[in-house]
Design an enzyme around this catalytic site. Structure first.
Site, mmCIF file in Angstrom:
data_model
loop_
_atom_site.group_PDB
_atom_site.id
_atom_site.type_symbol
_atom_site.label_atom_id
_atom_site.label_comp_id
_atom_site.label_asym_id
_atom_site.label_seq_id
_atom_site.Cartn_x
_atom_site.Cartn_y
_atom_site.Cartn_z
ATOM 1 N N HIS A 6 7.311 -5.792 7.530
ATOM 2 C CA HIS A 6 6.414 -5.914 8.679
ATOM 3 C C HIS A 6 6.235 -4.544 9.298
ATOM 4 O O HIS A 6 7.178 -3.763 9.322
ATOM 5 C CB HIS A 6 7.020 -6.883 9.719
ATOM 6 C CG HIS A 6 6.020 -7.405 10.677
ATOM 7 N ND1 HIS A 6 5.655 -6.705 11.796
ATOM 8 C CD2 HIS A 6 5.281 -8.542 10.669
ATOM 9 C CE1 HIS A 6 4.739 -7.399 12.432
ATOM 10 N NE2 HIS A 6 4.489 -8.515 11.782
ATOM 11 N N ASP B 126 5.844 -15.545 7.216
ATOM 12 C CA ASP B 126 5.117 -16.142 6.088
ATOM 13 C C ASP B 126 6.018 -16.576 4.946
ATOM 14 O O ASP B 126 5.601 -17.322 4.070
ATOM 15 C CB ASP B 126 4.088 -15.139 5.545
ATOM 16 C CG ASP B 126 2.979 -14.917 6.537
ATOM 17 O OD1 ASP B 126 2.611 -15.884 7.202
ATOM 18 O OD2 ASP B 126 2.494 -13.785 6.650
HETATM 19 N N1 ACO Z 1 7.842 -5.381 -0.889
HETATM 20 C C1 ACO Z 1 8.312 -4.227 -1.420
HETATM 21 N N2 ACO Z 1 8.265 -3.029 -0.797
HETATM 22 C C2 ACO Z 1 7.701 -2.995 0.417
HETATM 23 C C3 ACO Z 1 7.186 -4.165 1.041
HETATM 24 C C4 ACO Z 1 7.277 -5.377 0.340
HETATM 25 N N3 ACO Z 1 6.818 -6.517 0.883
HETATM 26 N N4 ACO Z 1 6.684 -3.824 2.264
HETATM 27 C C5 ACO Z 1 6.862 -2.515 2.383
HETATM 28 N N5 ACO Z 1 7.497 -2.000 1.268
HETATM 29 C C6 ACO Z 1 7.944 -0.625 1.058
HETATM 30 C C7 ACO Z 1 6.774 0.300 0.711
HETATM 31 O O1 ACO Z 1 6.573 0.394 -0.679
HETATM 32 C C8 ACO Z 1 7.252 1.596 1.328
HETATM 33 O O2 ACO Z 1 8.219 2.173 0.474
HETATM 34 P P1 ACO Z 1 8.262 3.778 0.257
HETATM 35 O O3 ACO Z 1 8.544 4.342 1.614
HETATM 36 O O4 ACO Z 1 9.342 3.994 -0.736
HETATM 37 O O5 ACO Z 1 6.891 4.170 -0.244
HETATM 38 C C9 ACO Z 1 7.991 1.165 2.594
HETATM 39 O O6 ACO Z 1 8.458 -0.157 2.304
HETATM 40 C C10 ACO Z 1 7.114 1.151 3.837
HETATM 41 O O7 ACO Z 1 5.954 0.391 3.545
HETATM 42 P P2 ACO Z 1 4.576 0.531 4.307
HETATM 43 O O8 ACO Z 1 3.488 -0.034 3.447
HETATM 44 O O9 ACO Z 1 4.418 1.940 4.804
HETATM 45 O O10 ACO Z 1 4.830 -0.387 5.557
HETATM 46 P P3 ACO Z 1 3.714 -0.953 6.519
HETATM 47 O O11 ACO Z 1 4.345 -1.063 7.845
HETATM 48 O O12 ACO Z 1 2.458 -0.168 6.426
HETATM 49 O O13 ACO Z 1 3.412 -2.394 5.878
HETATM 50 C C11 ACO Z 1 3.199 -4.689 5.508
HETATM 51 C C12 ACO Z 1 3.654 -3.592 6.474
HETATM 52 C C13 ACO Z 1 1.706 -4.519 5.169
HETATM 53 C C14 ACO Z 1 3.374 -6.058 6.181
HETATM 54 C C15 ACO Z 1 4.055 -4.618 4.219
HETATM 55 O O14 ACO Z 1 5.425 -4.761 4.508
HETATM 56 C C16 ACO Z 1 3.626 -5.630 3.166
HETATM 57 O O15 ACO Z 1 2.689 -5.358 2.385
HETATM 58 N N6 ACO Z 1 4.303 -6.826 3.102
HETATM 59 C C17 ACO Z 1 3.933 -7.871 2.170
HETATM 60 C C18 ACO Z 1 2.777 -8.669 2.747
HETATM 61 C C19 ACO Z 1 3.195 -9.552 3.894
HETATM 62 O O16 ACO Z 1 4.172 -10.292 3.809
HETATM 63 N N7 ACO Z 1 2.405 -9.512 4.973
HETATM 64 C C20 ACO Z 1 2.633 -10.363 6.138
HETATM 65 C C21 ACO Z 1 2.809 -9.526 7.344
HETATM 66 S S1 ACO Z 1 3.291 -10.545 8.702
HETATM 67 C C22 ACO Z 1 1.892 -11.325 9.209
HETATM 68 O O17 ACO Z 1 0.783 -10.888 9.058
HETATM 69 C C23 ACO Z 1 2.142 -12.598 9.846
#
Ligand code: ACO
Length: 427
Positions: free
Chosen positions: A303, A361
């Site tokens: 998140h 989720d």
């Molecule tokens: N699985 C694996 N790795 C992940 C995940 C994940 N779900 N989420 C983030 N990471 C990793 C990224 O690869 C990144 O790693 P790195 O630093 O080695 O490159 C690091 O964690 C940071 O990730 P960001 O994308 O910069 O984090 P951001 O805050 O932008 O993303 C998000 C948040 C979009 C929710 C992300 O965690 C994601 O894509 N999750 C999966 C989708 C999801 O469950 N969304 C629901 C959100 S809650 C809602 O809307 C109710």
């Protein structure tokens, strides 16, 4: 005493005021920065930018805290009802018994749709995604309720907020009924908000529908858990659309469109598909390796704000167990995969290092599936519940006399000015 921050660019220093909220990080006020210095700030993804001032919802992502108007989400989920939370989000305080009775009646008496509106649904293909129908149908409300689209009139803003909260379950249920080829079910005023929605979704003319208190409570709780989440992508979309003076129905349609994306509300659908793809517990290590190899993300994990367990996910996990005990299979292989995946991920260095915890989720998909909803309805249910958050934030924006049209700036990296070349002289 007000604190100041100093920004130095070359030989010139600029004093910027530091503003404190009631809690949470202070903000540096850069509103006059461009006028005074000629520079913009650069923050794609808004990771360090407060886009507005708000009194509605507070999240402490590191501590895993979510408050609505100061009340912890767990207390609301266990002790309140969705309609009471709606009142709280919209009006700032919990209602008295008389205020609640009045609000409940108002919402109940706005649940019906204009009869002509039903014809609108038949314009969609029968295999249309319910979110496509929701986006179109909610936008179309402005063509039916002209008497509440003057955004400068507080009374009309209130009526449109009530209409949206009341009619979303009817629209979402119709989107579902249309997709399965069943007749629409008219709302009933003697039922609660959640019960009414479940009946409109699952009642068929051939069979009486009977309320199930466990499922009604679960539905109401799911609505509460999704009611608001401060300035996320869809809420910011609603505020930005509203900042131009667009009518509330159009703004909420914009929010629904944004919510649909898999990085936002679409994640519950994706999370369930992921659990299905993994299928059995023994396949988890291979799947987790794929995540680490960056082939895909673990859906329902991570998140932007929570760098701790999402407090909504804890309540959701409990609700999931209650629902499965009542109507599903507590030994559901998908639940087993989910619990094992959560255990492995919470202890794996890759996830621990990046502070990736389950979000709301992760368990909502399994719960909704057990309640009888197809995966395509998951995000539609999220939109139904989030409507109150969107409209409360939209209303708050209009009540702020400093409201300005939202207009971000950019860092331009394209070509400099050049002269047009006729087509026969190019290349
Ligand atoms: N699985 C694996 N790795 C992940 C995940 C994940 N779900 N989420 C983030 N990471 C990793 C990224 O690869 C990144 O790693 P790195 O630093 O080695 O490159 C690091 O964690 C940071 O990730 P960001 O994308 O910069 O984090 P951001 O805050 O932008 O993303 C998000 C948040 C979009 C929710 C992300 O965690 C994601 O894509 N999750 C999966 C989708 C999801 O469950 N969304 C629901 C959100 S809650 C809602 O809307 C109710």
């Amino acid at each position: 005493m007000a604190e100041n921050a100093t920004l130095t660019i070359g030989n010139t220093s600029y004093d910027l005021q530091v503003i404190k909220g009631t809690t949470g990080p202070d903000v540096i006020d850069v509103r006059k920065l461009y006028d005074e210095s000629g520079v913009f700030t650069f923050d794609p993804g808004f990771t360090s930018t407060a886009s507005c001032e708000s009194k509605i919802t507070y999240i402490d992502g590191d501590a895993g805290v979510l408050l609505h108007r100061g009340y912890p989400i767990e207390q609301l989920a266990y002790n309140s009802s969705f309609l009471e939370v709606c009142y709280l989000l919209l009006n700032g305080e919990l209602p008295t018994a008389a205020e609640f009775a009045d609000f409940d009646k108002t919402i109940t008496y706005h649940t019906m749709l204009h009869a002509q509106f039903d014809r609108f649904f038949s314009g969609f293909r029968s295999d249309a995604h319910p979110m496509a129908i929701m986006t179109g149908a909610v936008g179309a409300l402005s063509a039916f309720y002209h008497d509440s689209i003057n955004v400068d009139d507080p009374e009309q803003r209130k009526i449109s907020a009530h209409r949206l909260i009341a009619k979303m379950p009817t629209i979402a249920a119709r989107a579902y009924k249309y997709s399965v080829g069943q007749p629409f079910v008219t709302p009933r005023n003697d039922l609660s908000y959640a019960e009414n929605f479940l009946r409109m979704a699952f009642s068929v003319p051939a069979e009486d529908w009977r309320p199930n208190p466990v499922l009604t409570r679960a539905m109401d709780r799911i609505f509460i858990l999704h009611a608001d989440h401060e300035q996320n992508a869809s809420t910011s979309t609603v505020r930005l659309a509203g900042s131009s003076g667009a009518n509330p129905f159009a703004c909420i349609a914009a929010g629904i469109a944004c919510l649909w994306g898999p990085s936002h509300g679409g994640a519950n659908e994706e999370a369930l598909m992921m659990l299905r793809e993994i299928g059995t517990v023994d396949r988890i290590p291979e799947y987790v390796q794929g995540v680490k190899d960056r082939k895909y993300r673990l859906m329902g994990f991570g998140h932007r704000v929570y760098k701790n367990y999402d407090p909504r996910a804890k309540v959701m996990q409990e609700t999931c167990h209650e629902v499965l005990k009542e109507v599903g299979d507590p030994d559901d292989p998908l639940l087993k995969v989910a619990m094992e995946l959560e255990k492995i991920a919470l202890n794996d260095e890759y996830f621990v290092e990046r502070k990736l915890y389950p979000n709301v989720d992760f368990y909502s998909g399994i719960t909704l599936k057990a309640m009888g909803f197809p995966t395509t309805m998951f995000t539609a249910l999220f939109a139904l519940a989030r409507t109150v958050g969107w409209i409360s934030q939209w209303k708050e924006m209009f009540e702020d006399p400093r409201r300005k049209i939202g207009r971000p700036r950019q860092l331009y990296n394209g070509p400099l000015q050049r002269d047009y070349v006729a087509i026969d002289k190019r290349g």
